[in-house]
Design a protein around this motif. Structure first.
Motif, PDB file in Angstrom:
ATOM      1  N   ASP A  48       5.913   6.727  -3.493  1.00  0.00           N
ATOM      2  CA  ASP A  48       4.737   6.493  -4.310  1.00  0.00           C
ATOM      3  C   ASP A  48       4.827   5.118  -4.954  1.00  0.00           C
ATOM      4  O   ASP A  48       5.825   4.417  -4.820  1.00  0.00           O
ATOM      5  CB  ASP A  48       4.544   7.595  -5.352  1.00  0.00           C
ATOM      6  CG  ASP A  48       5.729   7.740  -6.299  1.00  0.00           C
ATOM      7  OD1 ASP A  48       6.576   6.828  -6.373  1.00  0.00           O
ATOM      8  OD2 ASP A  48       5.812   8.764  -6.984  1.00  0.00           O
ATOM      9  N   GLY A  49       3.736   4.754  -5.625  1.00  0.00           N
ATOM     10  CA  GLY A  49       3.701   3.471  -6.321  1.00  0.00           C
ATOM     11  C   GLY A  49       3.798   2.276  -5.398  1.00  0.00           C
ATOM     12  O   GLY A  49       3.238   2.260  -4.301  1.00  0.00           O
ATOM     13  N   ILE A  50       4.548   1.278  -5.849  1.00  0.00           N
ATOM     14  CA  ILE A  50       4.658   0.021  -5.104  1.00  0.00           C
ATOM     15  C   ILE A  50       5.349   0.223  -3.762  1.00  0.00           C
ATOM     16  O   ILE A  50       4.959  -0.393  -2.759  1.00  0.00           O
ATOM     17  CB  ILE A  50       5.361  -1.054  -5.958  1.00  0.00           C
ATOM     18  CG1 ILE A  50       4.458  -1.424  -7.156  1.00  0.00           C
ATOM     19  CG2 ILE A  50       5.679  -2.296  -5.128  1.00  0.00           C
ATOM     20  CD1 ILE A  50       5.075  -2.365  -8.164  1.00  0.00           C
ATOM     21  N   ALA A  51       6.343   1.099  -3.696  1.00  0.00           N
ATOM     22  CA  ALA A  51       7.012   1.364  -2.412  1.00  0.00           C
ATOM     23  C   ALA A  51       6.004   1.882  -1.396  1.00  0.00           C
ATOM     24  O   ALA A  51       5.972   1.415  -0.244  1.00  0.00           O
ATOM     25  CB  ALA A  51       8.147   2.367  -2.594  1.00  0.00           C
ATOM     26  N   GLU A 102       9.326  -1.577 -11.327  1.00  0.00           N
ATOM     27  CA  GLU A 102       9.785  -0.226 -10.985  1.00  0.00           C
ATOM     28  C   GLU A 102      11.289  -0.288 -10.707  1.00  0.00           C
ATOM     29  O   GLU A 102      11.710  -0.636  -9.606  1.00  0.00           O
ATOM     30  CB  GLU A 102       9.042   0.310  -9.755  1.00  0.00           C
ATOM     31  CG  GLU A 102       7.598   0.669 -10.010  1.00  0.00           C
ATOM     32  CD  GLU A 102       6.931   1.333  -8.818  1.00  0.00           C
ATOM     33  OE1 GLU A 102       7.625   1.971  -7.988  1.00  0.00           O
ATOM     34  OE2 GLU A 102       5.704   1.227  -8.718  1.00  0.00           O
ATOM     35  N   PRO A 103      12.134   0.035 -11.695  1.00  0.00           N
ATOM     36  CA  PRO A 103      13.594  -0.068 -11.540  1.00  0.00           C
ATOM     37  C   PRO A 103      14.164   0.687 -10.337  1.00  0.00           C
ATOM     38  O   PRO A 103      15.195   0.300  -9.795  1.00  0.00           O
ATOM     39  CB  PRO A 103      14.133   0.518 -12.854  1.00  0.00           C
ATOM     40  CG  PRO A 103      13.036   0.277 -13.835  1.00  0.00           C
ATOM     41  CD  PRO A 103      11.763   0.419 -13.054  1.00  0.00           C
ATOM     42  N   THR A 104      13.484   1.716  -9.860  1.00  0.00           N
ATOM     43  CA  THR A 104      13.970   2.473  -8.691  1.00  0.00           C
ATOM     44  C   THR A 104      13.938   1.641  -7.411  1.00  0.00           C
ATOM     45  O   THR A 104      14.520   2.037  -6.406  1.00  0.00           O
ATOM     46  CB  THR A 104      13.127   3.741  -8.479  1.00  0.00           C
ATOM     47  OG1 THR A 104      11.756   3.363  -8.323  1.00  0.00           O
ATOM     48  CG2 THR A 104      13.277   4.707  -9.638  1.00  0.00           C
ATOM     49  N   LEU A 105      13.278   0.488  -7.448  1.00  0.00           N
ATOM     50  CA  LEU A 105      13.170  -0.363  -6.253  1.00  0.00           C
ATOM     51  C   LEU A 105      14.291  -1.391  -6.149  1.00  0.00           C
ATOM     52  O   LEU A 105      14.284  -2.214  -5.244  1.00  0.00           O
ATOM     53  CB  LEU A 105      11.813  -1.078  -6.242  1.00  0.00           C
ATOM     54  CG  LEU A 105      10.585  -0.178  -6.211  1.00  0.00           C
ATOM     55  CD1 LEU A 105       9.316  -1.013  -6.267  1.00  0.00           C
ATOM     56  CD2 LEU A 105      10.590   0.725  -4.990  1.00  0.00           C
ATOM     57  N   GLU A 145      -2.041  10.620  -0.448  1.00  0.00           N
ATOM     58  CA  GLU A 145      -2.584  11.469  -1.509  1.00  0.00           C
ATOM     59  C   GLU A 145      -2.865  10.675  -2.774  1.00  0.00           C
ATOM     60  O   GLU A 145      -2.274   9.632  -3.004  1.00  0.00           O
ATOM     61  CB  GLU A 145      -1.571  12.557  -1.893  1.00  0.00           C
ATOM     62  CG  GLU A 145      -1.084  13.438  -0.792  1.00  0.00           C
ATOM     63  CD  GLU A 145       0.030  14.343  -1.295  1.00  0.00           C
ATOM     64  OE1 GLU A 145      -0.250  15.195  -2.167  1.00  0.00           O
ATOM     65  OE2 GLU A 145       1.169  14.171  -0.834  1.00  0.00           O
ATOM     66  N   GLY A 146      -3.727  11.269  -3.599  1.00  0.00           N
ATOM     67  CA  GLY A 146      -3.981  10.732  -4.926  1.00  0.00           C
ATOM     68  C   GLY A 146      -5.235   9.883  -4.997  1.00  0.00           C
ATOM     69  O   GLY A 146      -5.914   9.643  -4.004  1.00  0.00           O
ATOM     70  N   GLU A 156      -5.746 -10.714  -2.549  1.00  0.00           N
ATOM     71  CA  GLU A 156      -6.923  -9.966  -2.973  1.00  0.00           C
ATOM     72  C   GLU A 156      -6.518  -8.557  -3.371  1.00  0.00           C
ATOM     73  O   GLU A 156      -5.516  -8.030  -2.895  1.00  0.00           O
ATOM     74  CB  GLU A 156      -7.961  -9.882  -1.837  1.00  0.00           C
ATOM     75  CG  GLU A 156      -8.599 -11.209  -1.469  1.00  0.00           C
ATOM     76  CD  GLU A 156      -9.499 -11.794  -2.539  1.00  0.00           C
ATOM     77  OE1 GLU A 156     -10.036 -11.021  -3.376  1.00  0.00           O
ATOM     78  OE2 GLU A 156      -9.675 -13.026  -2.557  1.00  0.00           O
ATOM     79  N   ASP A 157      -7.332  -7.942  -4.241  1.00  0.00           N
ATOM     80  CA  ASP A 157      -7.108  -6.552  -4.615  1.00  0.00           C
ATOM     81  C   ASP A 157      -7.505  -5.638  -3.455  1.00  0.00           C
ATOM     82  O   ASP A 157      -8.576  -5.793  -2.862  1.00  0.00           O
ATOM     83  CB  ASP A 157      -7.932  -6.176  -5.847  1.00  0.00           C
ATOM     84  CG  ASP A 157      -7.349  -6.749  -7.126  1.00  0.00           C
ATOM     85  OD1 ASP A 157      -6.187  -7.214  -7.106  1.00  0.00           O
ATOM     86  OD2 ASP A 157      -8.052  -6.727  -8.150  1.00  0.00           O
ATOM     87  N   VAL A 158      -6.613  -4.689  -3.153  1.00  0.00           N
ATOM     88  CA  VAL A 158      -6.843  -3.706  -2.099  1.00  0.00           C
ATOM     89  C   VAL A 158      -6.628  -2.327  -2.702  1.00  0.00           C
ATOM     90  O   VAL A 158      -5.675  -2.117  -3.454  1.00  0.00           O
ATOM     91  CB  VAL A 158      -5.865  -3.931  -0.918  1.00  0.00           C
ATOM     92  CG1 VAL A 158      -6.022  -2.844   0.134  1.00  0.00           C
ATOM     93  CG2 VAL A 158      -6.067  -5.312  -0.298  1.00  0.00           C
ATOM     94  N   SER A 159      -7.526  -1.392  -2.391  1.00  0.00           N
ATOM     95  CA  SER A 159      -7.397  -0.013  -2.869  1.00  0.00           C
ATOM     96  C   SER A 159      -6.637   0.820  -1.841  1.00  0.00           C
ATOM     97  O   SER A 159      -6.971   0.793  -0.659  1.00  0.00           O
ATOM     98  CB  SER A 159      -8.782   0.616  -3.077  1.00  0.00           C
ATOM     99  OG  SER A 159      -9.360   0.126  -4.243  1.00  0.00           O
ATOM    100  N   ARG A 160      -5.625   1.525  -2.323  1.00  0.00           N
ATOM    101  CA  ARG A 160      -4.850   2.429  -1.472  1.00  0.00           C
ATOM    102  C   ARG A 160      -4.499   3.667  -2.294  1.00  0.00           C
ATOM    103  O   ARG A 160      -4.440   3.624  -3.514  1.00  0.00           O
ATOM    104  CB  ARG A 160      -3.565   1.756  -0.993  1.00  0.00           C
ATOM    105  CG  ARG A 160      -3.790   0.548  -0.084  1.00  0.00           C
ATOM    106  CD  ARG A 160      -2.457   0.083   0.485  1.00  0.00           C
ATOM    107  NE  ARG A 160      -2.544  -1.189   1.149  1.00  0.00           N
ATOM    108  CZ  ARG A 160      -2.850  -1.358   2.439  1.00  0.00           C
ATOM    109  NH1 ARG A 160      -3.121  -0.314   3.193  1.00  0.00           N
ATOM    110  NH2 ARG A 160      -2.889  -2.556   2.971  1.00  0.00           N
ATOM    111  N   LYS A 161      -4.186   4.740  -1.584  1.00  0.00           N
ATOM    112  CA  LYS A 161      -3.739   5.962  -2.258  1.00  0.00           C
ATOM    113  C   LYS A 161      -2.303   5.748  -2.733  1.00  0.00           C
ATOM    114  O   LYS A 161      -1.527   5.050  -2.092  1.00  0.00           O
ATOM    115  CB  LYS A 161      -3.850   7.150  -1.324  1.00  0.00           C
ATOM    116  CG  LYS A 161      -5.298   7.374  -0.915  1.00  0.00           C
ATOM    117  CD  LYS A 161      -5.615   8.786  -0.677  1.00  0.00           C
ATOM    118  CE  LYS A 161      -7.115   8.891  -0.447  1.00  0.00           C
ATOM    119  NZ  LYS A 161      -7.522  10.236  -0.241  1.00  0.00           N
ATOM    120  N   PRO A 162      -1.917   6.359  -3.868  1.00  0.00           N
ATOM    121  CA  PRO A 162      -0.623   6.057  -4.474  1.00  0.00           C
ATOM    122  C   PRO A 162       0.586   6.780  -3.889  1.00  0.00           C
ATOM    123  O   PRO A 162       1.715   6.413  -4.167  1.00  0.00           O
ATOM    124  CB  PRO A 162      -0.825   6.482  -5.930  1.00  0.00           C
ATOM    125  CG  PRO A 162      -1.833   7.568  -5.867  1.00  0.00           C
ATOM    126  CD  PRO A 162      -2.757   7.196  -4.740  1.00  0.00           C
TER     127      PRO A 162
END
Length: 185
Positions: free
Chosen positions: A131-134, A69-72, A88-89, A106-112
């Motif tokens: 949003d996303g990785i941030a 994500e270039p914005t990071l 949200e999401g 481990e894989d963790v589920s979170r809202k985006p």
């Protein structure tokens, strides 16, 4: 100054953190030390409970994810007394790790997408959306000040399968390239 990171099993990691007073002495030095500690241990975030302080403070540097994500590329922030106002999401999985739980991912589920209110380093009140990785990094660090670890998001079966590894971490039977403090050593 590089501080030791508290390992899995220390009670401070499971405790809800306290708010920080605006005139808290040596807060700026603590923030600098946390940033230095985070970079030294090659982390993208570090919460105060991870250095043994049960206060509502965390730092993030998402720049290692700029390729995805270039914005990071220059996403470096300090969050004081944050409150996530909204998530949200549709939840999405992402492989997470933690400096306090080395060697386990481990894989963790979170809202985006999140909306968060916090004070920045200069005590300016902010309300921002990420949003996303941030958002994911912020949610992970926010969990720390709420006394939640990423392993708490896993199924009971997955936690059972990791029990021996987690116990070994708390005893110091783990190889790391940064300073740690082990509760059962």
């Amino acid at each position: 100054m590089i501080l030791p990171i508290v390992a899995y099993g220390d009670p401070v990691l499971k405790k809800e953190a306290e708010d920080i007073e605006k005139d808290s002495p040596e807060l700026q030095q603590l923030i600098d030390n946390m940033i230095e500690t985070m970079h030294n241990s090659e982390g993208v975030g570090l919460a105060a409970p991870q250095i043994g302080k049960s206060i509502r403070l965390f730092v993030v540097d998402a720049s290692p994810f700029e390729e995805d994500e270039p914005t990071l590329s220059n996403f470096k922030k300090v969050f004081i007394n944050p409150i996530i106002l909204e998530e949200e999401g549709k939840e999405w999985d992402f492989n997470e790790g933690c400096l306090s739980i080395p060697g386990i991912r481990e894989d963790v589920s979170r809202k985006p997408k999140i909306t968060i209110e916090y004070y920045d380093r200069e005590w300016n009140l902010k309300e921002e959306q990420y949003d996303g990785i941030a958002a994911r990094i912020i949610q992970h660090e926010y969990d720390h000040i709420e006394g939640v670890l990423f392993t708490d998001h896993l199924t009971g079966l997955k936690r059972t399968l990791l029990k021996t590894k987690l116990n070994n971490i708390s005893k110091g039977n783990v190889k790391v390239n940064y300073r740690m403090k082990f509760p059962k050593k």
